[in-house]
Design an enzyme around this catalytic site. Structure first.
Site, PDB file in Angstrom:
ATOM      1  N   GLY A  73       0.803  -1.221   0.000  1.00 50.69           N
ATOM      2  CA  GLY A  73       0.000   0.000   0.000  1.00 50.69           C
ATOM      3  C   GLY A  73       0.832   1.266   0.000  1.00 50.69           C
ATOM      4  O   GLY A  73       0.489   2.252  -0.661  1.00 50.69           O
ATOM      5  N   THR A  74       1.933   1.254   0.736  1.00 43.68           N
ATOM      6  CA  THR A  74       2.771   2.453   0.807  1.00 43.68           C
ATOM      7  C   THR A  74       3.316   2.801  -0.575  1.00 43.68           C
ATOM      8  O   THR A  74       3.287   3.969  -0.995  1.00 43.68           O
ATOM      9  CB  THR A  74       3.946   2.224   1.786  1.00 43.68           C
ATOM     10  N   ASN A 155      -7.144   4.295   9.186  1.00 43.76           N
ATOM     11  CA  ASN A 155      -6.516   3.127   9.818  1.00 43.76           C
ATOM     12  C   ASN A 155      -6.428   3.223  11.335  1.00 43.76           C
ATOM     13  O   ASN A 155      -6.267   2.214  12.009  1.00 43.76           O
ATOM     14  CB  ASN A 155      -5.117   2.903   9.232  1.00 43.76           C
ATOM     15  N   GLN A 185      -7.363  -0.138   4.117  1.00 43.15           N
ATOM     16  CA  GLN A 185      -8.127  -0.707   5.244  1.00 43.15           C
ATOM     17  C   GLN A 185      -9.518  -1.151   4.815  1.00 43.15           C
ATOM     18  O   GLN A 185     -10.170  -1.931   5.508  1.00 43.15           O
ATOM     19  CB  GLN A 185      -8.264   0.320   6.372  1.00 43.15           C
ATOM     20  N   SER A 205      -3.771  -3.231  -0.574  1.00 48.29           N
ATOM     21  CA  SER A 205      -2.628  -3.997  -0.061  1.00 48.29           C
ATOM     22  C   SER A 205      -3.114  -5.367   0.397  1.00 48.29           C
ATOM     23  O   SER A 205      -4.152  -5.479   1.061  1.00 48.29           O
ATOM     24  CB  SER A 205      -2.012  -3.236   1.112  1.00 48.29           C
ATOM     25  N   ALA A 206      -2.330  -6.418   0.084  1.00 44.47           N
ATOM     26  CA  ALA A 206      -2.806  -7.785   0.339  1.00 44.47           C
ATOM     27  C   ALA A 206      -2.791  -8.171   1.815  1.00 44.47           C
ATOM     28  O   ALA A 206      -3.666  -8.905   2.277  1.00 44.47           O
ATOM     29  CB  ALA A 206      -1.953  -8.778  -0.457  1.00 44.47           C
ATOM     30  N   HIS A 207      -1.788  -7.674   2.568  1.00 46.89           N
ATOM     31  CA  HIS A 207      -1.656  -8.227   3.927  1.00 46.89           C
ATOM     32  C   HIS A 207      -2.714  -7.710   4.901  1.00 46.89           C
ATOM     33  O   HIS A 207      -2.821  -8.196   6.027  1.00 46.89           O
ATOM     34  CB  HIS A 207      -0.239  -8.016   4.473  1.00 46.89           C
ATOM     35  N   THR A 243      11.100  -7.519 -11.490  1.00 54.57           N
ATOM     36  CA  THR A 243      10.520  -8.853 -11.704  1.00 54.57           C
ATOM     37  C   THR A 243       9.342  -9.057 -10.757  1.00 54.57           C
ATOM     38  O   THR A 243       9.455  -8.809  -9.555  1.00 54.57           O
ATOM     39  CB  THR A 243      11.599  -9.933 -11.470  1.00 54.57           C
ATOM     40  N   CYS A 331       5.217   3.068  14.508  1.00 57.78           N
ATOM     41  CA  CYS A 331       6.444   3.428  13.793  1.00 57.78           C
ATOM     42  C   CYS A 331       7.153   2.144  13.399  1.00 57.78           C
ATOM     43  O   CYS A 331       6.876   1.079  13.945  1.00 57.78           O
ATOM     44  CB  CYS A 331       7.411   4.176  14.697  1.00 57.78           C
TER      45      CYS A 331
END
Ligand code: PLP
Length: 391
Positions: A73-74, A155, A185, A205-207, A243, A331
């Site tokens: 996501g970042t 978030n 989120q 984002s996947a996680h 890749t 952080c």
């Protein structure tokens, strides 16, 4: 890890689903080819990436060519902002509008663009519930505004924003301004998609939805493409070189399909558990308030505010008690930040602690009951203890 521990930090990350791990393993064990290679092994890897791209596009209501895989996501947020300024800044202007409660992926990038690329930045605040007024977002747009960024859901406190209304108003004000939304989120919790929100750019984002870490995507409406920020071999149609992480991409597709498929049944279940958790804690402790409690918010997030307590001390005491929660945004060091979101809703993070409980598909009623008992005990001790004493 002790199975008795209770994980209520799904907004930080989620446990990868078994189906996701199964979908990834072949690309780590046998089909480990490079998707750019011209031989059969390479073609198999390319087919896997193409298939995953099609499936993610279907889940998020866009064309496959509008999906740009990133390392999370970042990076998607960075690509949206930096890439839009690099591609359109000279032509359309260098003014950016972001909400004051964006994730650091957006906020820090916007500030860096002020320092590094001659951008001007307007931050739009929110009310005490974390709601950003769509009209205020549109009012901040100027003739030279290249991009507006407004997240789907926050978030730290879970507040949902009226992204489609804001987008419509922004377009009325300046049809050339691009609209980006961070849906990291939101995916799997509330319905999102390029068309559904009407935005040009969307980060996922996947996680955060039971997939692997280090993989995400920026969805970019065809014709609104940001300039690549990672140059090299020209993968992802020249928009993000490197890749492809084939196993992670394959896992991401399965994760996204599962989480969106179960959303209609799972979100009311998690919202009911979240409400029960809050009722148990607030019923026992007058010192606890719920942030964003009267706004539309993510069904799985509860952000509890405790006056006169320290976030770090409460989180540490809950960890010892076997309850894994967070103090909002962490952080890289694991320390709790002085939250810009708490400040934006008018709280003083040095005087008020934040306990963010975020539920997931594995959360049970029994866990909620035990977590509530631990929170009541830990917070109860902290608010009765003299200042500076350990909770
Ligand atoms: N945006 C939001 C709203 C988030 O909550 C997060 C992660 O906490 C990110 C972006 C960053 O995503 P990633 O961890 O995949 O880089």
């Amino acid at each position: 890890m002790d199975q008795e521990r209770i994980y209520l930090d799904h907004a930080a990350t989620t446990p990868p689903a078994e189906e996701v791990i199964e979908a990834m393993l072949p690309f780590l064990r046998e089909e480990w080819g490079n998707p750019s290679s011209p031989h059969a092994r390479g073609r198999n890897a390319r087919t896997a990436v193409d298939d995953a791209r099609d499936r993610i596009a279907a889940v998020l209501g866009c064309a496959a060519r509008e999906v740009i895989f990133t390392a999370g996501g970042t990076e998607a947020d960075n690509l949206a902002l930096r890439g839009a300024v690099a591609r359109w800044g000279d032509e359309r202007g260098r003014h950016l509008v972001v909400s004051a409660i964006e994730h650091e992926g957006v906020l820090a990038t916007a500030h860096a663009l002020v320092d590094q690329a001659g951008c001007e930045l307007t931050e739009v605040g929110c009310d005490s519930q974390g709601r950003v007024d769509p009209a205020a977002v549109a009012a901040a747009v100027r003739d030279d505004t290249v991009l507006v960024s407004l997240m789907v859901a926050n978030n730290e406190i879970g507040t949902q924003q009226e992204v489609s209304t804001a987008t419509r108003l922004v377009r009325e004000r300046n049809p050339h301004t691009l609209v980006h939304s961070d849906a990291v989120q939101a995916l799997g919790r509330i319905p999102v998609g390029l068309d559904r929100l009407g935005v040009d750019l969307l980060s996922v984002s996947a996680h955060k939805c039971y997939g692997p870490k280090g993989i995400g995507a920026l969805l970019a409406r065809w014709g609104a493409h940001p300039r690549a920020q990672v140059e090299g071999g020209g993968q992802e149609r020249g928009r993000r070189s490197g890749t492809e992480n084939v196993a992670a991409i394959a896992g991401f597709a399965v994760a996204a399909e599962l989480v969106v498929c179960e959303q209609a049944a799972e979100m009311p279940r998690q919202a009911a558990l979240r409400d029960a958790l809050e009722a148990l804690v607030i019923g026992a402790l007058a010192a606890v308030r719920v942030a964003s409690g009267s706004a539309a918010r993510l069904p799985n997030v509860s952000a509890m505010l405790v006056d006169g307590a320290s976030t770090e001390a409460l989180i540490a005491a809950l960890d010892i008690a076997g309850v894994e929660v967070s103090g909002g945004s962490a952080c890289a060091s694991g320390a709790v930040r002085d939250s810009h979101v708490l400040r934006a809703i008018g709280e003083d993070p040095r005087a008020t602690a934040l306990i963010r409980c975020s539920l997931g598909r594995g959360t049970t009623q029994e866990e909620v009951r035990r977590a509530a008992a631990s929170i009541v005990a830990v917070v109860g001790r902290a608010v009765r203890a003299p200042a500076g004493a350990r909770p």
